[in-house]
Enzyme design. Structure first.
Site, PDB file in Angstrom:
ATOM      1  N   HIS A  17       0.827  -1.206   0.000  1.00 47.18           N
ATOM      2  CA  HIS A  17       0.000   0.000   0.000  1.00 47.18           C
ATOM      3  C   HIS A  17       0.865   1.263   0.000  1.00 47.18           C
ATOM      4  O   HIS A  17       0.580   2.227  -0.690  1.00 47.18           O
ATOM      5  CB  HIS A  17      -0.912   0.005   1.237  1.00 47.18           C
ATOM      6  CG  HIS A  17      -1.940  -1.086   1.205  1.00 47.18           C
ATOM      7  ND1 HIS A  17      -3.281  -0.834   1.106  1.00 47.18           N
ATOM      8  CD2 HIS A  17      -1.814  -2.428   1.226  1.00 47.18           C
ATOM      9  CE1 HIS A  17      -3.942  -1.988   1.084  1.00 47.18           C
ATOM     10  NE2 HIS A  17      -3.071  -2.962   1.164  1.00 47.18           N
ATOM     11  N   ASP A 123      -6.894   5.258   2.194  1.00 47.94           N
ATOM     12  CA  ASP A 123      -6.898   3.897   1.667  1.00 47.94           C
ATOM     13  C   ASP A 123      -8.327   3.343   1.635  1.00 47.94           C
ATOM     14  O   ASP A 123      -9.125   3.603   2.541  1.00 47.94           O
ATOM     15  CB  ASP A 123      -6.027   3.014   2.564  1.00 47.94           C
ATOM     16  CG  ASP A 123      -5.586   1.748   1.867  1.00 47.94           C
ATOM     17  OD1 ASP A 123      -4.382   1.646   1.574  1.00 47.94           O
ATOM     18  OD2 ASP A 123      -6.435   0.863   1.619  1.00 47.94           O
ATOM     19  N   ALA A 353      12.900 -12.831  -2.122  1.00 45.36           N
ATOM     20  CA  ALA A 353      13.235 -12.661  -3.539  1.00 45.36           C
ATOM     21  C   ALA A 353      13.116 -11.204  -3.956  1.00 45.36           C
ATOM     22  O   ALA A 353      12.149 -10.540  -3.603  1.00 45.36           O
ATOM     23  CB  ALA A 353      12.297 -13.496  -4.408  1.00 45.36           C
ATOM     24  N   ALA A 393      -6.670 -13.134   1.430  1.00 43.23           N
ATOM     25  CA  ALA A 393      -7.234 -11.808   1.091  1.00 43.23           C
ATOM     26  C   ALA A 393      -8.039 -11.883  -0.209  1.00 43.23           C
ATOM     27  O   ALA A 393      -8.875 -12.768  -0.359  1.00 43.23           O
ATOM     28  CB  ALA A 393      -6.150 -10.755   1.037  1.00 43.23           C
TER      29      ALA A 393
HETATM   30  C1  LIG Z   1       4.995  -5.283  -4.400  1.00 41.31           C
HETATM   31  O1  LIG Z   1       5.272  -6.304  -3.512  1.00 41.31           O
HETATM   32  C2  LIG Z   1       6.636  -6.573  -3.332  1.00 41.31           C
HETATM   33  C3  LIG Z   1       6.750  -7.811  -2.501  1.00 41.31           C
HETATM   34  O2  LIG Z   1       5.786  -7.853  -1.495  1.00 41.31           O
HETATM   35  C4  LIG Z   1       7.303  -5.365  -2.716  1.00 41.31           C
HETATM   36  O3  LIG Z   1       8.678  -5.592  -2.537  1.00 41.31           O
HETATM   37  C5  LIG Z   1       7.097  -4.203  -3.658  1.00 41.31           C
HETATM   38  O4  LIG Z   1       7.645  -3.056  -3.092  1.00 41.31           O
HETATM   39  C6  LIG Z   1       5.628  -4.000  -3.918  1.00 41.31           C
HETATM   40  N1  LIG Z   1       5.452  -2.974  -4.903  1.00 41.31           N
HETATM   41  C7  LIG Z   1       4.437  -2.132  -4.897  1.00 41.31           C
HETATM   42  C8  LIG Z   1       4.381  -1.159  -6.021  1.00 41.31           C
HETATM   43  O5  LIG Z   1       3.589  -2.129  -4.037  1.00 41.31           O
END
Ligand SMILES: *[C@@H]1O[C@H](CO)[C@@H](O)[C@H](O)[C@H]1NC(C)=O
Ligand SMILES: *[C@@H]1O[C@H](CO)[C@@H](O)[C@H](O)[C@H]1NC(C)=O
Ligand SMILES: *[C@@H]1O[C@H](CO)[C@@H](O)[C@H](O)[C@H]1NC(C)=O
Length: 482
Positions: A17, A123, A353, A393
């Site tokens: 978020h 949000d 990862a 979720a």
């Molecule tokens: C998406 O999720 C990854 C892993 O949970 C996180 O590292 C990344 O910052 C997130 N990106 C966004 C745009 O929310």
């Protein structure tokens, strides 16, 4: 020169978020230098370290037009001890208590620079924060970090309750199918977010409240793009919701995760040595963990498929504990020495990862994913086909959308859910055959993804759908303010 306009953002303190909020703020201030943004950061309770690290790493690169204000900790009880899956009631209570901290912070802002506050962006999961905007007489907007489909479903479930007297608890563990405006196919109840349709009716009360409130906002911003969800987005045009602005994909393109770079470069070096599109990547998000039997089935499915693999592996934590996002999975305890020996040339097992960099790598040919919306967008951005294995979720809904609505992925499961009792193990033959299908060059999903990848990048460029939508939003924000 015109005075600056301040927008206050109130994201949930969860990494996905927060990142998309900041990415949006960057677009906004980059586009129009009249805007400045303050992001209010609530303390905890979920994923606090990832949030802190992210803010730390991103702060240095932000222009002075975006700043973070850290709210104080909530004092006493409920913030310290929280259940492993926060219930809607627990969540609502925490948000109600945060509200007064937010009220104070916004008052402080106004005192220091009177007359500039152009709106509060909250949000979608805490629309009660709109009260603060109402009290101050400033416009409020809602920001959704999930899909437009999820938003449409939320509104529909509220309408069912409010106008047709439907009791949503009847959809818990049900085989019913729902006709939902904006969806091409009917939606099986088993892909509805389980927290929304629990037997106790707690979730249905919560989403009804949030959805009613969201309808009162001046606009709803969604992290998606028109070409991906046009059917859903067009369904909002019937006048019963505020304007919906597509502002995505908002992705963390410059990988702000500096603290983990050593392990990241090790993974990337390994990928550098693999042939193009040869590797299956498995990653299940921050809470995606499996029990040992399921892990063994994944391992033999992978091995029997014969494909190379990069596997971000987490074991289920002991009952009642929250999985942490650290790298301490000791996979030697679950997987046999023989397996590790046989696959040592073709497979790599890791803890955390660097997902975005991995998906960007040309060695990756397919992605077995929990279908978090953020991961889905990242995969599309890089044109990598997804095999769906949702965990919790709203991920089952995303999986349904990928498989049935968009016909853009391979189904491992669409209704797997970690919170359901007695979830069936997925056997290794099934996993093997889905991996083959995912990695098959002639699978038509590859073409679809290639074109969606192009659409996705165009959306943000000059004249693209999200670019124009943000432009419209900026205009509307200025009108709503003056
Ligand atoms: C998406 O999720 C990854 C892993 O949970 C996180 O590292 C990344 O910052 C997130 N990106 C966004 C745009 O929310
Ligand atoms: C795998 O086992 C063989 C035979 O026992 C051994 O020679 C080899 O070093 C092992 N390879 C790895 C990577 O452990
Ligand atoms: C639209 O695209 C142009 C060209 O890349 C860019 O300068 C502008 O800031 C974009 N507008 C928005 C709102 O993102």
């Amino acid at each position: 020169m015109m005075k600056k306009l301040e927008l206050v953002f109130v994201p949930l303190p969860a990494i996905g978020h927060l990142v998309s909020t900041v990415e949006f703020a960057k677009l906004l201030v980059g586009r129009d230098d009249r805007f400045s943004v303050t992001v209010l950061v609530m303390k905890g309770p979920i994923l606090q370290t990832a949030v802190t690290n992210y803010i730390h790493s991103v702060s240095a690169s932000l222009s002075g037009s975006i700043r973070f204000v850290h709210l104080p900790h909530l004092d006493s009880d409920s913030s310290n001890s929280h259940p492993s899956s926060p219930s809607p009631v627990y969540f609502h209570n925490v948000m109600e208590r945060q509200k007064s901290l937010i009220r104070d912070a916004v008052h402080q802002l106004i005192l220091s620079e009177p007359g500039r506050l152009a709106g509060i962006v909250v949000d979608l999961l805490c629309t009660s924060m709109m009260d603060v905007a109402d009290e101050l007489g400033v416009p409020s907007y809602v920001f959704s970090t999930s899909s437009a489909a999820c938003l449409a479903l939320m509104f529909h479930l509220q309408t069912l309750q409010d106008h047709q007297g439907v009791d949503l608890t009847e959809f818990a563990d049900s085989d019913a199918e729902l006709v939902v405006p904006g969806f091409v196919n009917s939606v099986p109840a088993r892909v509805l977010p389980a927290l929304w349709v629990d037997k106790e009716g707690v979730g249905s009360t919560a989403i009804r409240r949030e959805a009613r409130r969201a309808r009162e906002a001046k606009g709803i911003l969604v992290n998606t793009f028109m070409e991906l969800e046009s059917h859903v987005i067009n369904s909002f045009a019937n006048g019963t919701t505020p304007p919906v602005y597509t502002v995505g994909p908002l992705l963390n393109l410059n990988h702000g995760d500096h603290h983990k770079q050593d392990s990241a470069s090790d993974v990337i070096r390994w990928l550098d040595d693999q042939p193009q599109s040869s590797v299956v990547f498995l990653c299940f998000g921050s809470v995606g963990a499996f029990n040992d039997d399921q892990i063994k089935n994944i391992a033999s499915g992978l091995e029997n498929s014969g494909y190379r693999f990069l596997w971000s592996l987490r074991r289920s934590p002991p009952k009642g504990m929250i999985p942490d996002s650290s790298d301490n999975t000791n996979f030697e305890e679950v997987l046999s020495k023989e397996f590790l020996n046989r696959t040592s040339e073709i497979g790599k097992i890791i803890g955390w990862a660097p997902q975005m960099e991995v998906l960007a790598h040309s060695a990756i040919g397919g992605f077995i994913s929990h279908c978090g919306w953020n991961s889905t967008l990242e995969s599309i951005w890089h044109g990598v086909p997804i095999a769906t294995w949702p965990i919790y979720a709203e991920q089952q809904l995303n999986a349904f959308q990928i498989i049935t609505e968009l016909e853009m992925g391979v189904e491992i499961k669409i209704d797997y859910n970690k919170d359901r009792n007695n979830i069936d193990l997925i056997n290794s033959q099934e996993i093997e055959s889905r991996i083959r299908s995912l990695m098959d060059d002639s699978n038509p999903i590859r073409k679809k993804l290639a074109s969606m990848k192009e659409n996705c990048r165009k959306a943000l460029m000059e004249g693209g759908s999200s670019n124009s939508s943000i432009q419209r939003l900026i205009g509307d924000m200025i009108t709503n303010f003056s």
